[in-house]
Design a protein around this motif. Sequence first.
Motif: not given
Lengths: 123, 346
Positions: B101, B120-124, B184
Motif C-alpha cells: 500500500f 493498491a490503495e485501501s481506506p485501511v 487511513m
Amino acid sequence: MINYWYFFLFFIITIAFSIGFLLFVALIRFKRNVHDDKTFPYECGVDPVTPTARDTYSIRYYLLTLVFIIFDVETVFLFPWAVINDQLGWFGLIEVFIFILILIFGYIYAWKAEALEFRREIG
Amino acid sequence: MNIDIDTIIFDVLIPVIKIIVMILFPMIMVMVMLWVERRGIAFLQERLGPNRVGFQGILQPIADTIKMLFKEDIIQRQSDKLIFNIAPVVVLATSLLAFCFIPVGMTMSIGSYNLTFWVAESPVGLLITLGISSLSVLGIVFAGWASNSKYSLLGGLRSVVQLLSYEIPIGLTVLTVVLASGSMNFIDIVNKQNEMGIWFAFMMPVSCVVFWIAAMAECNRSPFDIVEADSELVAGFHTEYSGIKFGYFFMAEYAHMVLVSSLMVVFFFGGGLPIFPNVEFLWFLHYIPGFVWYFIKIMFFLYLFVWIRGTFPRYRFDGLIRLVWKWLVPLSLLNLIVVAIIRMIV
C-alpha cells in the motif's frame, strides 16, 4: 474492491518468490559437506553445556505484556475516532479524553506497581 | 462478461508489472544499502571500508550476494527443521508484503492513462501495513526457538520484549497523523499534506521524532539492536543460520528499513511531494517526478540509520523498556491530546 485483489496477488507473488528463491538456491549451491562437528550449536567452540537449549527461562516481562495488551487495544479503539474526529467535534473529543484519562490512571498504577520495570524481584 | 484488450492491459498486465517492480525495489535497495552502510560506517569511523571490488567498492554487494548464494547450508542436529526453514520465509515475505500500500510517488499522466505509483490503495491501508510489518517478529521468534542454540533463543525472547515496547508509541504517533489527515489511506495522507501546503513533520515535530525512535526499534537497528547484539549474543536469532537463509534475514532487515523510511516519508515528509508544495515561485520543483522526491527522501532516512548506528552505543534490554514505557509512551499520549485539541481549535 479490485485493490484487495491486487493485495491478494501481491501476497501470492511474495510468498511464491520467497519460497521459490529458497528452493532455487537449494539447487545451485554447493552440496553439504557433512561433518559431525559442524552440526553442533554454536557455543564459543566448546561442546554444548546442556543437551538442548529449550529450557525454562525467567521471562520477567509478564506484567509488561499485560500492560501492553491494554494499551494496544486502546490504540485500536482510538483509530476510528481519529478518522471521523472532524464530524464528532468537541463531544467526541471529550469522550475520548475521558477514555484516555481512565487509562492514564491505570498507567500510573502500573508504574507504581513496578510493572514497567525489568529488574523486578519476582516472588 | 466481455474481455477486451484494454482490460487485460490496464487491470492485469500493469498491476502485475507494478507488483514485480515493488518486490524488486526493496531487493535493489538492499544491494545499495549494503554498500552505503559499509562505506558509511567506515567513513564515520575513519576507516576505508570495502574499496577494492569495482570503483570505490561499488560491486561489493554483488560479490557478497554470489558468496551467499553458493554457501553450504548447515542445519543443527537438534533443530526443529520445519520451523527452521519456514522462519526466513516468514520474515522476508512479511517485510515485502508491507510494501503493497506504500505510494512511492504521485500519479503521473501518460497520455490519457494515469499511472499510479502504488500497487493498491485501501481506506485501511495504514492499519494493514502496520499489522503486517509487526508480523515479522513471529519469524524471528520461530528462528530463535528452532535453532536450539542458547544465543538464538535469547535473541528471540528479546525480540518479543522489543515488540512490547515499540508498538505503543508507533500506534499513538500514527494516530496523530490520522487525526490531522482524517484518513487511513496513504494517498489521502499525502494529498492532505499537499492541500495544507506543509509537511506533517513541521506540524507535529514530536510525533515525527517519537515515531522515528520507535521505528528504529521496530527494524532492530542500532542503538536498539538488542535482538542481535553482536557483543553479547554472537548474532542473536540468526546465529545458526548460514548461506541464503541468513541472506533472507539480512534482506528482510534492510527491506524493513526501507519500509520504515517509506512510512516516515509518507506520514511526515509528504511522500512524493516536493519541498514546500504550495509556494508559488517554486513551481519548477513540480516538474521533478514524485518518485524522485520519494527516493531522495528515503535515501536521507536510510543514511540516517547508518549515521545513528555509527554514533550511539547500544541500549541495554531494560534500558529500552525504560526509555519507551517511561518516556515515549507518556510523551506520545500527551502529544495525542495536544494535537487533538489544536486540531479542534484551528
